[in-house]
Design a protein around this motif. Structure first.
Motif, PDB file in Angstrom:
ATOM      1  N   PRO A  65       0.803  -1.223   0.000  1.00 44.61           N
ATOM      2  CA  PRO A  65       0.000   0.000   0.000  1.00 44.61           C
ATOM      3  C   PRO A  65       0.836   1.274   0.000  1.00 44.61           C
ATOM      4  O   PRO A  65       0.393   2.305  -0.473  1.00 44.61           O
ATOM      5  CB  PRO A  65      -0.834  -0.123   1.282  1.00 44.61           C
ATOM      6  N   PHE A  66       2.078   1.210   0.543  1.00 44.79           N
ATOM      7  CA  PHE A  66       2.891   2.423   0.593  1.00 44.79           C
ATOM      8  C   PHE A  66       4.358   2.065   0.742  1.00 44.79           C
ATOM      9  O   PHE A  66       4.714   1.181   1.497  1.00 44.79           O
ATOM     10  CB  PHE A  66       2.454   3.310   1.776  1.00 44.79           C
ATOM     11  N   ASN A  67       5.207   2.777   0.005  1.00 47.12           N
ATOM     12  CA  ASN A  67       6.644   2.540   0.042  1.00 47.12           C
ATOM     13  C   ASN A  67       7.396   3.855  -0.016  1.00 47.12           C
ATOM     14  O   ASN A  67       6.959   4.796  -0.676  1.00 47.12           O
ATOM     15  CB  ASN A  67       7.089   1.690  -1.157  1.00 47.12           C
ATOM     16  N   THR A  68       8.542   3.920   0.639  1.00 45.75           N
ATOM     17  CA  THR A  68       9.413   5.092   0.518  1.00 45.75           C
ATOM     18  C   THR A  68      10.776   4.717  -0.041  1.00 45.75           C
ATOM     19  O   THR A  68      11.644   5.578  -0.171  1.00 45.75           O
ATOM     20  CB  THR A  68       9.603   5.787   1.883  1.00 45.75           C
ATOM     21  N   PHE A  69      10.983   3.436  -0.369  1.00 41.24           N
ATOM     22  CA  PHE A  69      12.259   3.004  -0.936  1.00 41.24           C
ATOM     23  C   PHE A  69      12.093   1.641  -1.605  1.00 41.24           C
ATOM     24  O   PHE A  69      11.128   0.919  -1.354  1.00 41.24           O
ATOM     25  CB  PHE A  69      13.335   2.897   0.156  1.00 41.24           C
ATOM     26  N   PHE A  70      13.070   1.307  -2.454  1.00 38.10           N
ATOM     27  CA  PHE A  70      13.190  -0.029  -3.016  1.00 38.10           C
ATOM     28  C   PHE A  70      14.643  -0.457  -2.880  1.00 38.10           C
ATOM     29  O   PHE A  70      15.560   0.330  -3.123  1.00 38.10           O
ATOM     30  CB  PHE A  70      12.765  -0.048  -4.492  1.00 38.10           C
ATOM     31  N   LEU A  71      14.855  -1.692  -2.496  1.00 34.91           N
ATOM     32  CA  LEU A  71      16.206  -2.210  -2.278  1.00 34.91           C
ATOM     33  C   LEU A  71      16.994  -2.240  -3.585  1.00 34.91           C
ATOM     34  O   LEU A  71      16.431  -2.307  -4.672  1.00 34.91           O
ATOM     35  CB  LEU A  71      16.139  -3.622  -1.697  1.00 34.91           C
ATOM     36  N   SER A  72      18.317  -2.204  -3.461  1.00 36.66           N
ATOM     37  CA  SER A  72      19.174  -2.367  -4.628  1.00 36.66           C
ATOM     38  C   SER A  72      19.174  -3.840  -5.043  1.00 36.66           C
ATOM     39  O   SER A  72      18.857  -4.735  -4.251  1.00 36.66           O
ATOM     40  CB  SER A  72      20.595  -1.909  -4.319  1.00 36.66           C
ATOM     41  N   ARG A  73      19.554  -4.100  -6.278  1.00 31.50           N
ATOM     42  CA  ARG A  73      19.467  -5.452  -6.819  1.00 31.50           C
ATOM     43  C   ARG A  73      20.434  -6.432  -6.153  1.00 31.50           C
ATOM     44  O   ARG A  73      20.178  -7.637  -6.125  1.00 31.50           O
ATOM     45  CB  ARG A  73      19.703  -5.421  -8.329  1.00 31.50           C
ATOM     46  N   ASN A  74      21.552  -5.944  -5.636  1.00 31.48           N
ATOM     47  CA  ASN A  74      22.526  -6.846  -5.009  1.00 31.48           C
ATOM     48  C   ASN A  74      22.421  -6.834  -3.487  1.00 31.48           C
ATOM     49  O   ASN A  74      23.328  -7.282  -2.794  1.00 31.48           O
ATOM     50  CB  ASN A  74      23.943  -6.466  -5.435  1.00 31.48           C
ATOM     51  N   HIS A  75      21.313  -6.325  -2.973  1.00 31.38           N
ATOM     52  CA  HIS A  75      21.167  -6.160  -1.524  1.00 31.38           C
ATOM     53  C   HIS A  75      21.306  -7.478  -0.768  1.00 31.38           C
ATOM     54  O   HIS A  75      22.022  -7.574   0.227  1.00 31.38           O
ATOM     55  CB  HIS A  75      19.809  -5.522  -1.209  1.00 31.38           C
ATOM     56  N   PHE A  76      20.631  -8.516  -1.250  1.00 35.64           N
ATOM     57  CA  PHE A  76      20.582  -9.765  -0.499  1.00 35.64           C
ATOM     58  C   PHE A  76      21.921 -10.503  -0.511  1.00 35.64           C
ATOM     59  O   PHE A  76      22.344 -11.043   0.517  1.00 35.64           O
ATOM     60  CB  PHE A  76      19.460 -10.652  -1.038  1.00 35.64           C
ATOM     61  N   SER A  77      22.595 -10.520  -1.642  1.00 38.46           N
ATOM     62  CA  SER A  77      23.893 -11.206  -1.696  1.00 38.46           C
ATOM     63  C   SER A  77      24.925 -10.453  -0.865  1.00 38.46           C
ATOM     64  O   SER A  77      25.744 -11.071  -0.175  1.00 38.46           O
ATOM     65  CB  SER A  77      24.371 -11.351  -3.147  1.00 38.46           C
ATOM     66  N   PHE A  78      24.886  -9.126  -0.905  1.00 34.57           N
ATOM     67  CA  PHE A  78      25.831  -8.346  -0.105  1.00 34.57           C
ATOM     68  C   PHE A  78      25.554  -8.530   1.384  1.00 34.57           C
ATOM     69  O   PHE A  78      26.470  -8.635   2.202  1.00 34.57           O
ATOM     70  CB  PHE A  78      25.761  -6.859  -0.480  1.00 34.57           C
ATOM     71  N   PHE A  79      24.281  -8.592   1.736  1.00 33.30           N
ATOM     72  CA  PHE A  79      23.880  -8.829   3.124  1.00 33.30           C
ATOM     73  C   PHE A  79      24.453 -10.158   3.600  1.00 33.30           C
ATOM     74  O   PHE A  79      25.015 -10.265   4.692  1.00 33.30           O
ATOM     75  CB  PHE A  79      22.347  -8.841   3.208  1.00 33.30           C
ATOM     76  N   LYS A  80      24.325 -11.196   2.761  1.00 27.71           N
ATOM     77  CA  LYS A  80      24.825 -12.521   3.131  1.00 27.71           C
ATOM     78  C   LYS A  80      26.342 -12.494   3.285  1.00 27.71           C
ATOM     79  O   LYS A  80      26.896 -13.092   4.229  1.00 27.71           O
ATOM     80  CB  LYS A  80      24.415 -13.551   2.079  1.00 27.71           C
ATOM     81  N   LYS A  81      27.035 -11.804   2.402  1.00 26.73           N
ATOM     82  CA  LYS A  81      28.493 -11.704   2.498  1.00 26.73           C
ATOM     83  C   LYS A  81      28.913 -11.053   3.808  1.00 26.73           C
ATOM     84  O   LYS A  81      29.881 -11.478   4.448  1.00 26.73           O
ATOM     85  CB  LYS A  81      29.046 -10.880   1.326  1.00 26.73           C
ATOM     86  N   GLN A  82      28.198 -10.026   4.215  1.00 25.34           N
ATOM     87  CA  GLN A  82      28.576  -9.276   5.403  1.00 25.34           C
ATOM     88  C   GLN A  82      28.200  -9.982   6.701  1.00 25.34           C
ATOM     89  O   GLN A  82      28.961  -9.979   7.666  1.00 25.34           O
ATOM     90  CB  GLN A  82      27.912  -7.883   5.376  1.00 25.34           C
ATOM     91  N   CYS A  83      27.028 -10.557   6.748  1.00 27.01           N
ATOM     92  CA  CYS A  83      26.494 -11.068   8.010  1.00 27.01           C
ATOM     93  C   CYS A  83      26.518 -12.586   8.133  1.00 27.01           C
ATOM     94  O   CYS A  83      26.208 -13.122   9.205  1.00 27.01           O
ATOM     95  CB  CYS A  83      25.066 -10.546   8.215  1.00 27.01           C
ATOM     96  N   GLY A  84      26.872 -13.291   7.067  1.00 24.85           N
ATOM     97  CA  GLY A  84      27.067 -14.732   7.160  1.00 24.85           C
ATOM     98  C   GLY A  84      25.890 -15.486   7.739  1.00 24.85           C
ATOM     99  O   GLY A  84      24.747 -15.338   7.295  1.00 24.85           O
ATOM    100  N   LYS A  85      26.153 -16.287   8.772  1.00 26.06           N
ATOM    101  CA  LYS A  85      25.127 -17.149   9.354  1.00 26.06           C
ATOM    102  C   LYS A  85      24.027 -16.379  10.073  1.00 26.06           C
ATOM    103  O   LYS A  85      22.957 -16.927  10.332  1.00 26.06           O
ATOM    104  CB  LYS A  85      25.775 -18.140  10.330  1.00 26.06           C
ATOM    105  N   ARG A  86      24.299 -15.129  10.403  1.00 27.14           N
ATOM    106  CA  ARG A  86      23.259 -14.326  11.070  1.00 27.14           C
ATOM    107  C   ARG A  86      22.109 -13.987  10.124  1.00 27.14           C
ATOM    108  O   ARG A  86      21.001 -13.681  10.570  1.00 27.14           O
ATOM    109  CB  ARG A  86      23.853 -13.022  11.602  1.00 27.14           C
ATOM    110  N   PHE A  87      22.376 -13.978   8.820  1.00 25.76           N
ATOM    111  CA  PHE A  87      21.374 -13.636   7.821  1.00 25.76           C
ATOM    112  C   PHE A  87      21.095 -14.854   6.952  1.00 25.76           C
ATOM    113  O   PHE A  87      22.015 -15.459   6.401  1.00 25.76           O
ATOM    114  CB  PHE A  87      21.870 -12.482   6.952  1.00 25.76           C
ATOM    115  N   LYS A  88      19.824 -15.221   6.847  1.00 25.80           N
ATOM    116  CA  LYS A  88      19.470 -16.434   6.119  1.00 25.80           C
ATOM    117  C   LYS A  88      18.370 -16.145   5.102  1.00 25.80           C
ATOM    118  O   LYS A  88      17.425 -15.409   5.384  1.00 25.80           O
ATOM    119  CB  LYS A  88      19.005 -17.533   7.085  1.00 25.80           C
TER     120      LYS A  88
END
Length: 381
Positions: free
Chosen positions: A243-266
């Motif tokens: 219904p409402f948004n103020t942003f959209f994630l970048s295309r590589n957001h999830f892979s970069f998140f996984k690289k940075q946070c490892g097992k903490r992010f699934k």
């Protein structure tokens, strides 16, 4: 604490070495996640990291975000009504430069953390002083901040802030944060299912049967990279239909998140005949399981009740890994309550830098906030 100062950083490489020690209780304020924000922030967002010092000692950390609404592709396309069009016009013309003290990308008390007890009076002053410093920073860049928002606070702390610098600021309440406090006696998914009433056990059985033939697995970094375009496509479908948004994630957001946070992010993928038809993400935040973004193919979502099954899977993960609660956020309230989450009211504060518009803020905000009608469910015996 007479020697309290703060410093605002725009690059995590400049943060004090003991930053993560001070932020130990919240992974959303630690360097790995902040690095994700810095390098994969939405295109219309700029992030700032705030160190709070007592003399030379770092005692607290915080976060701020600037959002340029002019660069947003869509505010959300689900609701096509006059109120939505009016809201979009107002945001484009009077609220296009927004400053958040806190994290606009997630729900919950993730604005700041201190390693020692700090009185609300001092926190109030720090937040206001940081705000003025950032407004000046943007003014020097020829950017006028229109709206300043402080989010999210539980009611008890909101009440404290209103005794000090926030006393004249407009307090707003949005949709509640859906939080599921897990029972200690639940050791596995069967314990949870047995605690449900017959109606909601039947709901679980229907959903479970619908997902037969769908393979669910945790994705490795390599698999996330391999499926990156499809993951973004599924995420974007859900985001643009919100219904409402103020942003959209970048295309590589999830892979970069996984690289940075490892097992903490699934990330868990849902596959049908080897095709990725949905995914959900979680962050392990001490004894709290934080749900993050998800996505699905609408056709398969209806056929296989993907969303509901994702909620059940996240619940099972939380139970089996001994988390105390799951933060489900503030969307899809009724379906989340049907699995056991309860609404927890949270507040924020907002002001417009134009005096006249700010005076009308109570009337304006009530007209812009999407109305949500829902019935809380009570699934347990």
């Amino acid at each position: 604490m007479e020697n309290i100062t703060f410093k605002i950083y725009s690059n995590i490489n400049s943060l004090p070495e003991n930053w993560d020690t001070v932020a130990a209780s919240n992974h959303f304020l630690q360097k790995p996640y902040l690095n994700v924000l810095q390098h994969t922030a939405p295109v219309n967002m700029e992030c700032f990291f705030i160190g709070i010092f007592d003399s030379l000692e770092l005692i607290g950390v915080s976060i701020a975000q600037y959002i340029n609404v002019d660069h947003l592709e869509s505010f959300g396309e689900r609701d096509h009504c006059l109120k939505t069009y009016v809201r979009n016009f107002v945001f484009k013309n009077f609220c296009s430069h927004v400053l958040f003290l806190g994290n606009n990308m997630i729900t919950g008390e993730n604005s700041f953390v201190f390693e020692k007890k700090v009185p609300a009076k001092l926190i109030s002053k720090i937040l206001i002083d940081c705000t003025q410093s950032l407004i000046t920073y943007f003014k020097n860049k020829k950017i006028k901040i229109h709206i300043v928002t402080y989010k999210d606070f539980y009611k008890a702390f909101t009440k404290e802030l209103k005794e000090y610098d926030f006393h004249s600021m407009y307090e707003f309440n949005t949709q509640p944060n859906m939080i599921f406090k897990l029972e200690e006696e639940w050791k596995n998914g069967n314990d949870y299912i047995n605690a449900l009433t017959k109606k909601y056990r039947d709901q679980y059985k229907r959903a479970h049967k619908k997902i037969e033939g769908i393979t669910t697995s945790e994705l490795t970094l390599e698999e996330i990279i391999h499926h990156e375009e499809r993951i973004y496509e599924l995420y974007h479908y859900v985001a643009v239909n919100a219904p409402f948004n103020t942003f959209f994630l970048s295309r590589n957001h999830f892979s970069f998140f996984k690289k940075q946070c490892g097992k903490r992010f699934k990330i868990f993928g849902y596959f049908k005949n080897e095709e990725l038809i949905g995914f959900h993400t979680i962050l392990l935040n001490e004894n709290t399981l934080e749900t993050y973004f998800l996505g699905y193919d609408e056709t398969h979502q209806k056929e296989h009740m993907l969303y509901l099954n994702m909620l059940y899977n996240m619940t099972a993960f939380g139970i089996e890994n001994n988390f105390k609660k799951i933060i489900f956020g503030r969307t899809a309230l009724e379906i989340k309550s049907s699995i056991g989450a309860k609404p927890i009211e949270m507040s924020g504060f907002i002001f417009h830098t134009n005096y006249f518009i700010n005076y009308l803020m109570p009337k304006i905000f009530s007209k812009l906030e999407p109305e949500v009608s829902w019935q809380q469910r009570h699934p347990f015996k």
